[in-house]
Design a protein around this motif. Structure first.
Motif, short mmCIF file in Angstrom:
data_model
loop_
_atom_site.label_atom_id
_atom_site.label_comp_id
_atom_site.label_asym_id
_atom_site.label_seq_id
_atom_site.Cartn_x
_atom_site.Cartn_y
_atom_site.Cartn_z
N UNK A 1 8.11 -0.63 -6.63
CA UNK A 1 8.31 -1.89 -5.92
C UNK A 1 8.69 -2.99 -6.91
N UNK A 2 9.69 -3.79 -6.58
CA UNK A 2 10.03 -4.93 -7.43
C UNK A 2 10.68 -6.03 -6.61
N UNK A 3 10.35 -7.26 -6.98
CA UNK A 3 10.83 -8.48 -6.31
C UNK A 3 10.71 -8.37 -4.79
N UNK A 4 9.50 -8.04 -4.33
CA UNK A 4 9.29 -7.91 -2.89
C UNK A 4 9.19 -9.27 -2.22
N UNK A 5 9.29 -9.25 -0.90
CA UNK A 5 9.19 -10.43 -0.07
C UNK A 5 7.89 -10.39 0.72
N UNK A 6 7.38 -11.54 1.16
CA UNK A 6 6.13 -11.53 1.95
C UNK A 6 6.22 -10.65 3.19
N UNK A 7 7.40 -10.52 3.78
CA UNK A 7 7.53 -9.67 4.98
C UNK A 7 7.41 -8.18 4.68
N UNK A 8 7.36 -7.84 3.40
CA UNK A 8 7.14 -6.44 3.01
C UNK A 8 5.66 -6.07 3.04
N UNK A 9 4.80 -7.04 3.27
CA UNK A 9 3.37 -6.76 3.40
C UNK A 9 3.16 -5.82 4.58
N UNK A 10 2.47 -4.70 4.33
CA UNK A 10 2.29 -3.67 5.36
C UNK A 10 1.40 -2.57 4.81
N UNK A 11 1.14 -1.58 5.65
CA UNK A 11 0.48 -0.35 5.21
C UNK A 11 1.56 0.68 4.91
N UNK A 12 1.58 1.18 3.69
CA UNK A 12 2.58 2.18 3.29
C UNK A 12 1.91 3.55 3.28
N UNK A 13 2.45 4.42 4.12
CA UNK A 13 1.87 5.74 4.33
C UNK A 13 2.75 6.82 3.73
N UNK A 14 2.12 7.72 3.03
CA UNK A 14 2.79 8.91 2.52
C UNK A 14 2.41 10.07 3.41
#
Lengths: 111, 117
Positions: free
Chosen positions: B78-91
């Protein structure tokens, strides 16, 4: 446009009060319909796979059925520990390796 | 360890940070996935790897960069993310059939809760 919808959005039951959750889909070339259970703060847990209309699967108090347009998850005599969000997902011939998920039904079973 | 494990469980990062999410599966599966779960939205596929080769990229912005060094490990850089990228990331992982196609179910980890400030 392919769609997977679930109803109701939320459901509150008393312990022992049986009910059904619905998953409706409009896809062509269905290859599988999957049910998952998701507890807060956790990843989805696999419950059932259904492949063709008329198929049924059972596990404890849960029974999943499939028609050509929808699937039902029947919950018989639920207990508070059945409280969770229930997700359905479909896999279709033109999806590649994508599973398309519905928005889920949030189930609360009150003691 | 059994199943699919993800680390870290929680991550808070600023918009200029670089971080990585890690996933490891102990199921002997040959396909691994990244899904994003945002509030009030269905799970969205991000990437799929089959036998370590990327087979799906679901129009994900380049600030998300996956890496799959072998069939058991998957990373999301992850790099230079935006606030809207806040979430649960599931593998997730699954076993692709010999005839191709995926009809076996996904097995998920418990996710990384990402907050971008």
């Amino acid at each position: 446009e392919d769609q997977v919808t679930q109803s109701p959005e939320a459901l509150r039951l008393q312990e022992g009060e049986s009910s059904s959750l619905n998953c409706s889909y409009t896809v062509s070339g269905l290859r599988g319909l999957f049910w998952y259970r998701q507890d807060p703060g956790k990843g989805p847990e696999f419950l059932f796979t259904l492949y063709s209309a008329g198929e049924e699967k059972e596990k404890e108090r849960l029974k999943a059925t499939l028609t050509k347009k929808e699937s039902f998850l029947h919950i018989t005599a639920p207990k508070p520990e059945d409280s969770a969000t229930y997700l359905c997902a479909v896999q279709a011939a033109n999806y590649g390796q994508n599973f398309v998920f519905g928005p889920g039904t949030r189930l609360s079973v009150l003691p | 360890e059994t199943g699919v494990t993800q680390t870290p469980r929680h991550l808070v990062m600023g918009m200029t940070n670089k971080k990585s999410l890690k996933c490891e599966q102990h199921l002997g599966h040959n396909a691994m996935y990244w899904y994003k779960q945002s509030a009030k939205k269905p799970l969205e596929l991000m990437f799929v790897y089959n036998f370590k080769e990327q087979t799906e990229n679901n129009s994900v912005p380049s600030r998300f960069s996956p890496e799959c060094p072998n069939s058991s490990h998957l990373f999301l850089h992850l790099h230079t993310l935006q606030p809207e990228d806040s979430a649960l990331y599931l593998c997730a992982s699954s076993q692709e059939g010999l005839l191709g196609g995926i009809e076996a179910p996904l097995h998920f980890g418990n996710g990384t809760r990402l907050t971008v400030t």
